[in-house]
Design an enzyme around this catalytic site. Sequence first.
Site, short mmCIF file in Angstrom:
data_model
loop_
_atom_site.label_atom_id
_atom_site.label_comp_id
_atom_site.label_asym_id
_atom_site.label_seq_id
_atom_site.Cartn_x
_atom_site.Cartn_y
_atom_site.Cartn_z
N TYR A 151 51.77 27.93 80.81
CA TYR A 151 51.40 26.85 79.94
C TYR A 151 50.64 25.62 80.49
CZ TYR A 151 51.59 22.77 76.68
OH TYR A 151 51.20 21.78 75.81
N ARG A 158 42.14 24.31 79.08
CA ARG A 158 42.03 23.74 77.93
C ARG A 158 41.11 22.24 78.22
NH1 ARG A 158 46.44 22.11 73.56
NH2 ARG A 158 47.38 21.14 75.36
N TYR A 210 51.67 11.69 79.15
CA TYR A 210 53.01 12.14 79.85
C TYR A 210 52.81 11.95 81.29
CZ TYR A 210 54.78 14.92 76.09
OH TYR A 210 55.49 15.17 74.74
N ARG A 223 50.08 13.78 67.54
CA ARG A 223 51.03 14.21 66.92
C ARG A 223 51.00 14.84 65.59
NH1 ARG A 223 54.63 15.21 71.22
NH2 ARG A 223 54.82 13.51 72.72
N GLU A 323 60.66 24.72 67.27
CA GLU A 323 59.68 23.90 67.13
C GLU A 323 59.20 24.01 65.74
OE1 GLU A 323 56.74 23.09 70.20
OE2 GLU A 323 55.12 23.66 68.80
#
Length: 330
Positions: A151, A158, A210, A223, A323
């Site tokens: 990830y 990305r 983060y 979000r 999730e």
Amino acid sequence: MTHGSESALSVSPRRRAPQVSYRNAASPDVLNEPGTLAVFGFGAGVPAHDDPRWMAIALECLDAPAPLEVWQVEGQVTHGSEGDLRWSAGDGWLFAAIELDERAHGGPRDTAELAYRQLREFVDRRPERHVQRIWNYLGAINQGEGDGERYKLFCDGRAAGMGHFFNEGFPAATAIGHHTDAHTLQIYLLACDRPGVRVENPRQVSAWRYPRQYGRTPPSFARAMSLPSQDVLAISGTAAVVGHSSAHEDDLDAQLDETLANLEALLASAGMPAGFDTRSPLKAYVRHAIDAPRVLDFLQTHLPGVPVLMLHGDVCRSELLVEIDGWRYA
């Protein structure tokens, strides 16, 4: 992939949002309906189609029979493909998708960079260049240690593929691990010819802020996104994260409670009424298939009547068991 400013909503006319629904129907019939922008089947048993609007998602459905997810807009829809990328457009909305084999492109990081670069270059040529929402599905998402976790490598790629395209802010997004071919990366998006408004959760640190412990490159998403229609909220993958930390490790019920609290906080931040209803389809990604009945029972109790698609998928943090993402129509 978002240009212009959020203040443009004050002068731009409203844009009717796509209608998202779950349907037990034959895929050819749905593809032939007027205004069909995209159709998604789930799991290994879905049929193949050469229509660019059709996408077989590499996540097994935990419901039987597995419904289709259908996006429909008003007006005529056109569609096509460019190499590995396929797309459809209508009424100011754009669906674009790409599926790549990591073995042909150098692994998870380089494959993610290539996929995002191709999507960026394609969308940048389109009038529907304001990306509202992105979904990312990759195999073995938690495999690897430290910065070598798949990830985290995906996040590195990305960001490299995005370049400076999201300088004004990220779209809503989901990243989930599938359990089929570990080398398959699937990405698809919804874009519009008008900008949306990004929504953050006051209970959580914004993902792009983060700390370093979550990788060299922080996750790149908002979000949620209030769509240009101003009456639909596209909700990113939401789990039991408070601040930037995972909560309630190995406690499924407590994680579900925390996830629901985060969903309600997002609705409040977007200025929407509390709760979900029959017109607000959600997806629940469940790490352990054996937990699916408990998740479904929780959601039916706390969100009665809400359409929920149950999928077998791994959350991007190995300690998180479930999730939820989806749509909230006002």
